[in-house]
Design a protein around this motif. Structure first.
Motif, PDB file in Angstrom:
ATOM      1  N   GLN A 112      -9.744 -42.353 -73.217  1.00 49.70           N
ATOM      2  CA  GLN A 112     -10.739 -43.132 -73.734  1.00 49.70           C
ATOM      3  C   GLN A 112     -11.582 -42.451 -74.677  1.00 49.70           C
ATOM      4  OE1 GLN A 112     -10.433 -43.185 -70.060  1.00 49.70           O
ATOM      5  NE2 GLN A 112      -8.659 -44.950 -70.820  1.00 49.70           N
ATOM      6  N   THR A 113     -10.764 -41.713 -75.685  1.00 50.59           N
ATOM      7  CA  THR A 113     -11.490 -41.096 -76.861  1.00 50.59           C
ATOM      8  C   THR A 113     -11.449 -42.020 -78.127  1.00 50.59           C
ATOM      9  OG1 THR A 113      -9.194 -40.237 -77.634  1.00 50.59           O
ATOM     10  CG2 THR A 113     -10.487 -38.742 -76.043  1.00 50.59           C
ATOM     11  N   GLN A 114     -12.197 -41.518 -78.927  1.00 50.02           N
ATOM     12  CA  GLN A 114     -12.147 -42.372 -80.182  1.00 50.02           C
ATOM     13  C   GLN A 114     -11.407 -41.675 -81.415  1.00 50.02           C
ATOM     14  OE1 GLN A 114     -16.091 -44.033 -80.837  1.00 50.02           O
ATOM     15  NE2 GLN A 114     -16.295 -44.701 -78.742  1.00 50.02           N
ATOM     16  N   ARG A 115     -11.104 -42.534 -82.368  1.00 49.02           N
ATOM     17  CA  ARG A 115     -10.667 -41.957 -83.781  1.00 49.02           C
ATOM     18  C   ARG A 115     -11.573 -40.871 -84.261  1.00 49.02           C
ATOM     19  NH1 ARG A 115      -9.945 -42.776 -89.150  1.00 49.02           N
ATOM     20  NH2 ARG A 115      -7.984 -42.035 -89.931  1.00 49.02           N
ATOM     21  N   HIS A 116     -11.036 -39.711 -84.847  1.00 47.06           N
ATOM     22  CA  HIS A 116     -11.733 -38.552 -85.252  1.00 47.06           C
ATOM     23  C   HIS A 116     -11.191 -38.589 -86.696  1.00 47.06           C
ATOM     24  CE1 HIS A 116     -14.338 -35.066 -85.394  1.00 47.06           C
ATOM     25  NE2 HIS A 116     -13.371 -34.592 -86.118  1.00 47.06           N
ATOM     26  N   THR A 117     -12.427 -38.437 -87.687  1.00 43.27           N
ATOM     27  CA  THR A 117     -12.204 -38.640 -89.236  1.00 43.27           C
ATOM     28  C   THR A 117     -12.039 -37.243 -89.592  1.00 43.27           C
ATOM     29  OG1 THR A 117     -14.518 -38.884 -89.468  1.00 43.27           O
ATOM     30  CG2 THR A 117     -13.059 -40.931 -89.329  1.00 43.27           C
ATOM     31  N   GLY A 118     -12.370 -36.235 -89.133  1.00 44.50           N
ATOM     32  CA  GLY A 118     -12.308 -34.899 -89.805  1.00 44.50           C
ATOM     33  C   GLY A 118     -10.969 -34.200 -89.367  1.00 44.50           C
ATOM     34  N   THR A 119     -11.173 -32.858 -89.806  1.00 51.12           N
ATOM     35  CA  THR A 119      -9.830 -32.058 -89.202  1.00 51.12           C
ATOM     36  C   THR A 119     -10.155 -31.497 -87.860  1.00 51.12           C
ATOM     37  OG1 THR A 119      -9.318 -31.334 -91.342  1.00 51.12           O
ATOM     38  CG2 THR A 119      -8.018 -29.899 -89.598  1.00 51.12           C
ATOM     39  N   GLU A 120      -9.321 -31.975 -86.797  1.00 49.59           N
ATOM     40  CA  GLU A 120      -9.488 -31.646 -85.337  1.00 49.59           C
ATOM     41  C   GLU A 120      -9.046 -30.148 -85.011  1.00 49.59           C
ATOM     42  OE1 GLU A 120      -8.765 -34.961 -82.697  1.00 49.59           O
ATOM     43  OE2 GLU A 120      -9.447 -36.066 -84.361  1.00 49.59           O
ATOM     44  N   ALA A 121      -7.606 -29.857 -85.572  1.00 44.51           N
ATOM     45  CA  ALA A 121      -6.805 -28.956 -85.157  1.00 44.51           C
ATOM     46  C   ALA A 121      -5.968 -28.366 -86.569  1.00 44.51           C
ATOM     47  CB  ALA A 121      -5.969 -29.134 -84.130  1.00 44.51           C
ATOM     48  N   LEU A 122      -5.896 -27.058 -86.765  1.00 49.75           N
ATOM     49  CA  LEU A 122      -4.758 -26.417 -87.490  1.00 49.75           C
ATOM     50  C   LEU A 122      -3.700 -26.034 -86.750  1.00 49.75           C
ATOM     51  CD1 LEU A 122      -4.238 -25.593 -90.180  1.00 49.75           C
ATOM     52  CD2 LEU A 122      -5.735 -23.470 -89.798  1.00 49.75           C
ATOM     53  N   ILE A 123      -2.504 -26.541 -87.023  1.00 48.01           N
ATOM     54  CA  ILE A 123      -1.476 -26.314 -86.375  1.00 48.01           C
ATOM     55  C   ILE A 123      -0.495 -25.322 -87.093  1.00 48.01           C
ATOM     56  CG2 ILE A 123       0.709 -27.044 -85.067  1.00 48.01           C
ATOM     57  CD1 ILE A 123      -0.977 -29.747 -84.943  1.00 48.01           C
ATOM     58  N   CYS A 124      -0.016 -24.168 -86.614  1.00 46.55           N
ATOM     59  CA  CYS A 124       0.565 -23.108 -87.268  1.00 46.55           C
ATOM     60  C   CYS A 124       2.164 -23.030 -87.010  1.00 46.55           C
ATOM     61  CB  CYS A 124       0.061 -21.941 -87.276  1.00 46.55           C
ATOM     62  SG  CYS A 124       0.627 -20.404 -88.556  1.00 46.55           S
ATOM     63  N   LEU A 125       3.288 -23.106 -87.696  1.00 46.49           N
ATOM     64  CA  LEU A 125       4.550 -22.903 -87.257  1.00 46.49           C
ATOM     65  C   LEU A 125       4.892 -21.757 -87.825  1.00 46.49           C
ATOM     66  CD1 LEU A 125       5.971 -26.290 -88.104  1.00 46.49           C
ATOM     67  CD2 LEU A 125       5.446 -25.400 -85.768  1.00 46.49           C
ATOM     68  N   THR A 126       5.587 -20.820 -87.359  1.00 47.28           N
ATOM     69  CA  THR A 126       6.300 -19.397 -88.062  1.00 47.28           C
ATOM     70  C   THR A 126       7.503 -19.863 -88.709  1.00 47.28           C
ATOM     71  OG1 THR A 126       7.554 -19.065 -86.005  1.00 47.28           O
ATOM     72  CG2 THR A 126       5.467 -17.912 -86.317  1.00 47.28           C
ATOM     73  N   ALA A 127       7.880 -19.183 -89.950  1.00 47.22           N
ATOM     74  CA  ALA A 127       8.659 -19.085 -90.587  1.00 47.22           C
ATOM     75  C   ALA A 127       9.738 -17.885 -90.567  1.00 47.22           C
ATOM     76  CB  ALA A 127       8.520 -19.251 -91.948  1.00 47.22           C
ATOM     77  N   THR A 128      10.843 -17.919 -90.846  1.00 40.81           N
ATOM     78  CA  THR A 128      11.865 -16.893 -90.991  1.00 40.81           C
ATOM     79  C   THR A 128      11.817 -15.771 -92.319  1.00 40.81           C
ATOM     80  OG1 THR A 128      13.799 -18.208 -91.745  1.00 40.81           O
ATOM     81  CG2 THR A 128      13.381 -17.891 -89.420  1.00 40.81           C
ATOM     82  N   SER A 129      11.065 -16.245 -93.308  1.00 41.49           N
ATOM     83  CA  SER A 129      10.959 -15.615 -94.541  1.00 41.49           C
ATOM     84  C   SER A 129      10.103 -16.500 -95.528  1.00 41.49           C
ATOM     85  CB  SER A 129      12.556 -15.728 -95.185  1.00 41.49           C
ATOM     86  OG  SER A 129      12.925 -16.906 -95.552  1.00 41.49           O
ATOM     87  N   GLY A 186      -0.393  -9.729 -98.526  1.00 43.66           N
ATOM     88  CA  GLY A 186       0.472  -8.620 -98.011  1.00 43.66           C
ATOM     89  C   GLY A 186       1.636  -8.890 -97.136  1.00 43.66           C
ATOM     90  N   PRO A 187       1.418  -8.450 -95.833  1.00 44.61           N
ATOM     91  CA  PRO A 187       2.502  -8.808 -94.831  1.00 44.61           C
ATOM     92  C   PRO A 187       2.663 -10.335 -94.585  1.00 44.61           C
ATOM     93  CG  PRO A 187       0.879  -7.403 -93.974  1.00 44.61           C
ATOM     94  CD  PRO A 187       0.507  -7.651 -95.298  1.00 44.61           C
ATOM     95  N   MET A 188       1.560 -11.033 -94.891  1.00 41.31           N
ATOM     96  CA  MET A 188       1.761 -12.336 -94.537  1.00 41.31           C
ATOM     97  C   MET A 188       1.801 -13.432 -95.768  1.00 41.31           C
ATOM     98  SD  MET A 188      -0.956 -12.384 -91.416  1.00 41.31           S
ATOM     99  CE  MET A 188      -2.155 -13.557 -92.126  1.00 41.31           C
ATOM    100  N   TYR A 189       2.634 -14.336 -95.651  1.00 42.56           N
ATOM    101  CA  TYR A 189       2.810 -15.525 -96.652  1.00 42.56           C
ATOM    102  C   TYR A 189       2.967 -16.734 -95.940  1.00 42.56           C
ATOM    103  CZ  TYR A 189       4.814 -18.011-100.486  1.00 42.56           C
ATOM    104  OH  TYR A 189       5.017 -19.024-101.531  1.00 42.56           O
ATOM    105  N   VAL A 202       2.724 -22.999 -92.518  1.00 43.44           N
ATOM    106  CA  VAL A 202       3.825 -22.499 -92.303  1.00 43.44           C
ATOM    107  C   VAL A 202       3.815 -21.127 -92.367  1.00 43.44           C
ATOM    108  CG1 VAL A 202       6.403 -22.456 -92.607  1.00 43.44           C
ATOM    109  CG2 VAL A 202       4.797 -24.642 -92.853  1.00 43.44           C
ATOM    110  N   LEU A 203       4.036 -19.976 -91.548  1.00 41.20           N
ATOM    111  CA  LEU A 203       3.626 -18.842 -92.031  1.00 41.20           C
ATOM    112  C   LEU A 203       4.608 -17.926 -91.643  1.00 41.20           C
ATOM    113  CD1 LEU A 203       1.104 -16.764 -92.429  1.00 41.20           C
ATOM    114  CD2 LEU A 203       0.839 -16.472 -90.015  1.00 41.20           C
ATOM    115  N   TRP A 204       4.931 -16.953 -92.636  1.00 42.51           N
ATOM    116  CA  TRP A 204       5.702 -15.760 -92.530  1.00 42.51           C
ATOM    117  C   TRP A 204       4.933 -14.623 -92.480  1.00 42.51           C
ATOM    118  CZ3 TRP A 204       6.868 -11.667 -95.930  1.00 42.51           C
ATOM    119  CH2 TRP A 204       7.888 -10.987 -95.357  1.00 42.51           C
ATOM    120  N   MET A 205       5.431 -13.589 -91.332  1.00 44.20           N
ATOM    121  CA  MET A 205       4.846 -12.251 -91.234  1.00 44.20           C
ATOM    122  C   MET A 205       5.712 -11.322 -91.237  1.00 44.20           C
ATOM    123  SD  MET A 205       1.959 -13.293 -88.017  1.00 44.20           S
ATOM    124  CE  MET A 205       3.158 -14.051 -87.179  1.00 44.20           C
ATOM    125  N   GLU A 206       5.512 -10.232 -92.019  1.00 39.86           N
ATOM    126  CA  GLU A 206       6.471  -9.145 -92.306  1.00 39.86           C
ATOM    127  C   GLU A 206       6.207  -8.224 -90.980  1.00 39.86           C
ATOM    128  OE1 GLU A 206       7.515  -5.261 -94.954  1.00 39.86           O
ATOM    129  OE2 GLU A 206       6.562  -7.253 -95.914  1.00 39.86           O
TER     130      GLU A 206
END
Length: 126
Positions: A61-78, A103-106, A120-124
């Protein structure tokens, strides 16, 4: 023990959300899909449940939120994989939210058609 994770996100239109993520090259677990829900498979231990807004809010029984509730990060291979996925998201209707090169993160990010913010994050690694 490896834990699985199933974040749940509200979407305005399940079919449109499925089309968006299919365009990005992701699959769905049809066992957990219907007209009000779609199970977006990230990998063997992570899936995202894309739930019709009224169905999503009916669980607690939640209500719609109008702001950013979460930041979801997926890794990448390069770095190229970051750019490729973000470009495909843009082609499918996402709003680009920029890139970062530290540097080691893009990484790149986008807001999907329902306004959810994805990185979407790549880490060396050495």
């Amino acid at each position: 023990m490896h834990r699985m994770i199933f974040p749940n996100l509200p979407v305005k239109d399940v079919a449109a959300a499925r089309a968006f993520w299919t365009h990005l090259g992701f699959d769905f677990n049809e066992e957990f899909c219907n007209d009000r829900a779609a199970c977006l498979v990230i990998n063997d231990l992570a899936s995202v449940m894309l739930l019709q807004e009224d169905f999503f809010h009916g669980f607690h029984q939640t209500q719609r939120h109008t702001g950013t509730e979460a930041l979801i990060c997926l890794t990448a291979t390069s770095r190229d994989d970051v750019d490729r996925l973000c470009d495909r998201a843009g082609d499918a209707g996402a709003e680009a939210a920029g890139t970062v090169d530290e540097g080691p993160m893009y990484g790149g990010s986008f807001r999907d058609p329902d306004g959810h913010l994805w990185e979407v994050l790549w880490m060396e690694t050495s």
